[in-house]
Design a protein around this motif. Structure first.
Motif, mmCIF file in Angstrom:
data_model
loop_
_atom_site.group_PDB
_atom_site.id
_atom_site.type_symbol
_atom_site.label_atom_id
_atom_site.label_comp_id
_atom_site.label_asym_id
_atom_site.label_seq_id
_atom_site.Cartn_x
_atom_site.Cartn_y
_atom_site.Cartn_z
ATOM 1 N N VAL A 270 -61.990 19.895 -17.275
ATOM 2 C CA VAL A 270 -62.183 18.766 -16.375
ATOM 3 C C VAL A 270 -62.791 19.202 -15.045
ATOM 4 O O VAL A 270 -63.602 18.492 -14.442
ATOM 5 C CB VAL A 270 -60.831 18.054 -16.108
ATOM 6 N N GLY A 271 -62.416 20.395 -14.596
ATOM 7 C CA GLY A 271 -62.729 20.833 -13.247
ATOM 8 C C GLY A 271 -64.175 20.748 -12.817
ATOM 9 O O GLY A 271 -64.475 20.200 -11.749
ATOM 10 N N PRO A 272 -65.139 21.271 -13.599
ATOM 11 C CA PRO A 272 -66.525 21.288 -13.126
ATOM 12 C C PRO A 272 -67.077 19.923 -12.746
ATOM 13 O O PRO A 272 -67.909 19.817 -11.850
ATOM 14 C CB PRO A 272 -67.272 21.877 -14.332
ATOM 15 N N ALA A 273 -66.629 18.866 -13.411
ATOM 16 C CA ALA A 273 -67.136 17.527 -13.113
ATOM 17 C C ALA A 273 -66.478 16.915 -11.888
ATOM 18 O O ALA A 273 -67.068 16.055 -11.232
ATOM 19 C CB ALA A 273 -66.933 16.610 -14.317
ATOM 20 N N LEU A 274 -65.269 17.352 -11.567
ATOM 21 C CA LEU A 274 -64.512 16.725 -10.480
ATOM 22 C C LEU A 274 -64.342 17.621 -9.262
ATOM 23 O O LEU A 274 -64.168 17.121 -8.151
ATOM 24 C CB LEU A 274 -63.116 16.317 -10.991
ATOM 25 N N VAL A 275 -64.356 18.934 -9.472
ATOM 26 C CA VAL A 275 -64.074 19.880 -8.396
ATOM 27 C C VAL A 275 -65.291 20.798 -8.238
ATOM 28 O O VAL A 275 -65.457 21.756 -8.998
ATOM 29 C CB VAL A 275 -62.809 20.705 -8.715
ATOM 30 N N PRO A 276 -66.155 20.529 -7.278
ATOM 31 C CA PRO A 276 -67.398 21.299 -7.150
ATOM 32 C C PRO A 276 -67.199 22.802 -7.025
ATOM 33 O O PRO A 276 -68.013 23.590 -7.517
ATOM 34 C CB PRO A 276 -68.044 20.709 -5.891
ATOM 35 N N THR A 277 -66.121 23.219 -6.371
ATOM 36 C CA THR A 277 -65.909 24.648 -6.132
ATOM 37 C C THR A 277 -64.905 25.252 -7.106
ATOM 38 O O THR A 277 -64.232 26.236 -6.797
ATOM 39 C CB THR A 277 -65.425 24.880 -4.687
ATOM 40 N N VAL A 278 -64.787 24.678 -8.314
ATOM 41 C CA VAL A 278 -63.749 25.097 -9.243
ATOM 42 C C VAL A 278 -63.882 26.574 -9.621
ATOM 43 O O VAL A 278 -62.867 27.269 -9.778
ATOM 44 C CB VAL A 278 -63.754 24.220 -10.512
ATOM 45 N N ALA A 279 -65.107 27.082 -9.741
ATOM 46 C CA ALA A 279 -65.275 28.486 -10.120
ATOM 47 C C ALA A 279 -64.718 29.413 -9.048
ATOM 48 O O ALA A 279 -64.050 30.413 -9.358
ATOM 49 C CB ALA A 279 -66.753 28.793 -10.373
ATOM 50 N N ASP A 280 -64.967 29.097 -7.782
ATOM 51 C CA ASP A 280 -64.431 29.909 -6.692
ATOM 52 C C ASP A 280 -62.911 29.828 -6.645
ATOM 53 O O ASP A 280 -62.229 30.836 -6.415
ATOM 54 C CB ASP A 280 -65.018 29.443 -5.359
ATOM 55 N N ILE A 281 -62.376 28.629 -6.862
ATOM 56 C CA ILE A 281 -60.926 28.452 -6.835
ATOM 57 C C ILE A 281 -60.291 29.252 -7.964
ATOM 58 O O ILE A 281 -59.290 29.952 -7.771
ATOM 59 C CB ILE A 281 -60.549 26.962 -6.948
ATOM 60 N N ARG A 282 -60.861 29.157 -9.158
ATOM 61 C CA ARG A 282 -60.297 29.878 -10.305
ATOM 62 C C ARG A 282 -60.310 31.380 -10.055
ATOM 63 O O ARG A 282 -59.314 32.073 -10.285
ATOM 64 C CB ARG A 282 -61.102 29.550 -11.564
ATOM 65 N N ALA A 283 -61.428 31.907 -9.559
ATOM 66 C CA ALA A 283 -61.512 33.348 -9.306
ATOM 67 C C ALA A 283 -60.506 33.773 -8.246
ATOM 68 O O ALA A 283 -59.808 34.778 -8.403
ATOM 69 C CB ALA A 283 -62.928 33.720 -8.876
ATOM 70 N N GLY A 284 -60.412 33.017 -7.166
ATOM 71 C CA GLY A 284 -59.473 33.357 -6.101
ATOM 72 C C GLY A 284 -58.033 33.239 -6.544
ATOM 73 O O GLY A 284 -57.190 34.073 -6.191
ATOM 74 N N PHE A 285 -57.730 32.213 -7.344
ATOM 75 C CA PHE A 285 -56.352 32.008 -7.764
ATOM 76 C C PHE A 285 -55.927 33.062 -8.771
ATOM 77 O O PHE A 285 -54.785 33.534 -8.735
ATOM 78 C CB PHE A 285 -56.198 30.608 -8.362
ATOM 79 N N ASP A 286 -56.828 33.440 -9.682
ATOM 80 C CA ASP A 286 -56.495 34.509 -10.627
ATOM 81 C C ASP A 286 -56.223 35.824 -9.892
ATOM 82 O O ASP A 286 -55.307 36.571 -10.243
ATOM 83 C CB ASP A 286 -57.622 34.694 -11.636
ATOM 84 N N ALA A 287 -57.017 36.104 -8.856
ATOM 85 C CA ALA A 287 -56.783 37.317 -8.059
ATOM 86 C C ALA A 287 -55.455 37.219 -7.326
ATOM 87 O O ALA A 287 -54.722 38.210 -7.195
ATOM 88 C CB ALA A 287 -57.931 37.511 -7.062
ATOM 89 N N ARG A 288 -55.111 36.018 -6.875
ATOM 90 C CA ARG A 288 -53.837 35.808 -6.174
ATOM 91 C C ARG A 288 -52.657 36.053 -7.107
ATOM 92 O O ARG A 288 -51.647 36.636 -6.720
ATOM 93 C CB ARG A 288 -53.792 34.382 -5.631
ATOM 94 N N ARG A 289 -52.787 35.635 -8.360
ATOM 95 C CA ARG A 289 -51.719 35.872 -9.332
ATOM 96 C C ARG A 289 -51.495 37.355 -9.571
ATOM 97 O O ARG A 289 -50.375 37.795 -9.837
ATOM 98 C CB ARG A 289 -52.073 35.201 -10.671
ATOM 99 N N ARG A 290 -52.582 38.140 -9.488
ATOM 100 C CA ARG A 290 -52.484 39.567 -9.822
ATOM 101 C C ARG A 290 -52.203 40.454 -8.619
ATOM 102 O O ARG A 290 -51.997 41.652 -8.786
ATOM 103 C CB ARG A 290 -53.800 40.031 -10.464
ATOM 104 N N ARG A 291 -52.193 39.878 -7.418
ATOM 105 C CA ARG A 291 -52.126 40.723 -6.224
ATOM 106 C C ARG A 291 -50.811 41.506 -6.174
ATOM 107 O O ARG A 291 -49.779 41.038 -6.642
ATOM 108 C CB ARG A 291 -52.284 39.892 -4.952
ATOM 109 N N PRO A 292 -50.824 42.721 -5.589
ATOM 110 C CA PRO A 292 -49.603 43.523 -5.488
ATOM 111 C C PRO A 292 -48.543 42.826 -4.644
ATOM 112 O O PRO A 292 -48.851 42.095 -3.697
ATOM 113 C CB PRO A 292 -50.087 44.816 -4.810
ATOM 114 N N GLN A 293 -47.290 43.059 -4.978
ATOM 115 C CA GLN A 293 -46.167 42.501 -4.229
ATOM 116 C C GLN A 293 -45.438 43.635 -3.512
ATOM 117 O O GLN A 293 -45.497 44.785 -3.927
ATOM 118 C CB GLN A 293 -45.197 41.805 -5.192
#
Length: 359
Positions: A270-293
């Motif tokens: 759904v994202g590409p049609a509704l969220v113009p920056t979905v690719a940037d959000i996905r990349a940033g969020f995936d990196a956020r999930r993996r970040r060191p704690q």
């Protein structure tokens, strides 16, 4: 949280002490970290935009999934961290098959073990209140409709995440709503899922008949032998299950993996049609999930299985992507028919086996 074993000849009430959820909520609110500092005007704007985004997300999610067509679109609850703690303290007892003790009702707490458990639960709720962006809670009652299930969005956490990712706020808020609305659609279109989850969680929380010392010994042996890494990153809590509870654990893991993976699949569809920056959000969020704690966060994440949840997104999405690519969404939706059509734990990484068995 652990449960202290009581002697077999102890009174029944002592064998199953209630968690003091009132204490858990009160303590959780006190120790939870405050959210980002913003003006009241800005927070009101965020609340309004999230409420609107949760409604706008509904139609495209239904269209892509083919689920929940014609059902009422409910209003999301927009909460701060304290509000989420209160909501969780009300719904968690229902998920575990018990009663809520939020408020002035000390009769529900059988003994001091309930207060000890309540204090432990309060610390856990405080930690989670700063991590959860949103969730669909199938075990609580919607204030407007009187029906089971509420969509919860935690505004300060969404604001903190979008700032950290430097995301376009309106895009990120809709992106989050697409994920959480997918969970709402999953449960509302398939009411049996809530009972199925509740039944398996109840099995997991049944007294396994072993002492705390036995439990600690088994955890140490598992960690030292490397068995804690079986089936991916699972979290230390899962090592506490007795043998007869492992089937229920597998079912809970598979259900969580399927729900999260399906939501991620829908977001990408759904994202590409509704969220113009979905690719940037996905990349940033995936990196956020993996970040060191930091070390304390790593310990807490291991204890409550948060790393397992992160793994669920990846494995679950790969399963859904593969099945939908092979047979289409309509055939994939057979998965929601019954417990028997759920993937087996070995099928999550081998979707062709699920297709052969079920379809």
């Amino acid at each position: 949280m652990t449960e202290t074993q009581i002697e077999d000849d102890a009174p029944e009430a002592a064998q199953a002490p209630n968690i003091d959820w009132g204490l858990a909520a009160s303590l959780g609110r006190k120790v939870a970290r405050p959210g980002p500092r913003v003006t009241r005007y800005t927070m009101d704007q965020i609340h309004a935009e999230l409420a609107d985004a949760s409604v706008r997300a509904e139609a495209p999610v239904r269209e892509v999934t083919g689920l929940a067509d014609g059902l009422q679109v409910p209003t999301a609850r927009i909460l701060d961290r304290a509000g989420w703690i209160d909501a969780a303290a009300l719904s968690m007892p229902a998920m575990f098959g018990g009663e809520s003790a939020v408020g002035e009702n000390p009769g529900l707490v059988q003994n001091t073990l309930g207060k000890v458990a309540g204090a432990q639960a309060g610390g856990l709720l405080a930690f989670l209140s700063g991590a959860i962006l949103g969730q669909y809670d199938p075990f609580s009652i919607d204030d407007e409709t009187g029906e089971a299930g509420r969509l919860l969005l935690v505004a300060p956490n969404i604001l903190a995440a979008e700032r950290q990712l430097r995301a376009v706020p309106s895009d990120f808020r809709l992106w989050v709503c697409l994920h959480e609305v997918t969970h709402r659609v999953q449960f509302s279109a398939n009411p049996w899922l809530a009972g199925y989850m509740q039944e398996n969680v109840a099995t997991l929380t049944d007294d396994a008949g072993e002492s705390t010392l036995d439990m600690i010994t088994r955890i140490n042996e598992s960690v030292r032998s490397g068995r804690s890494r079986e089936k991916g990153v699972l979290g230390v809590m899962q090592l506490m299950q007795a043998p007869e509870q492992r089937d229920a654990m597998d079912r809970v893991l598979v259900l969580g993996t399927l729900l999260e993976g399906h939501a991620d699949h829908v977001m990408d569809a759904v994202g590409p049609a509704l969220v113009p920056t979905v690719a940037d959000i996905r990349a940033g969020f995936d990196a956020r999930r993996r970040r060191p704690q930091n070390p304390l966060q790593r310990i807490i994440r291991a204890l409550i299985g948060m790393d397992a949840k992160i793994a669920q997104y990846v494995r679950g999405k790969a399963f859904v992507d593969a099945v939908v690519a092979e047979v289409g969404m309509d055939a994939f939706n057979t998965v929601w028919t019954s417990p028997e059509t759920m993937p087996l734990i070995g099928e999550i990484d081998k979707p062709d086996q699920w297709i052969a068995r079920v379809l």
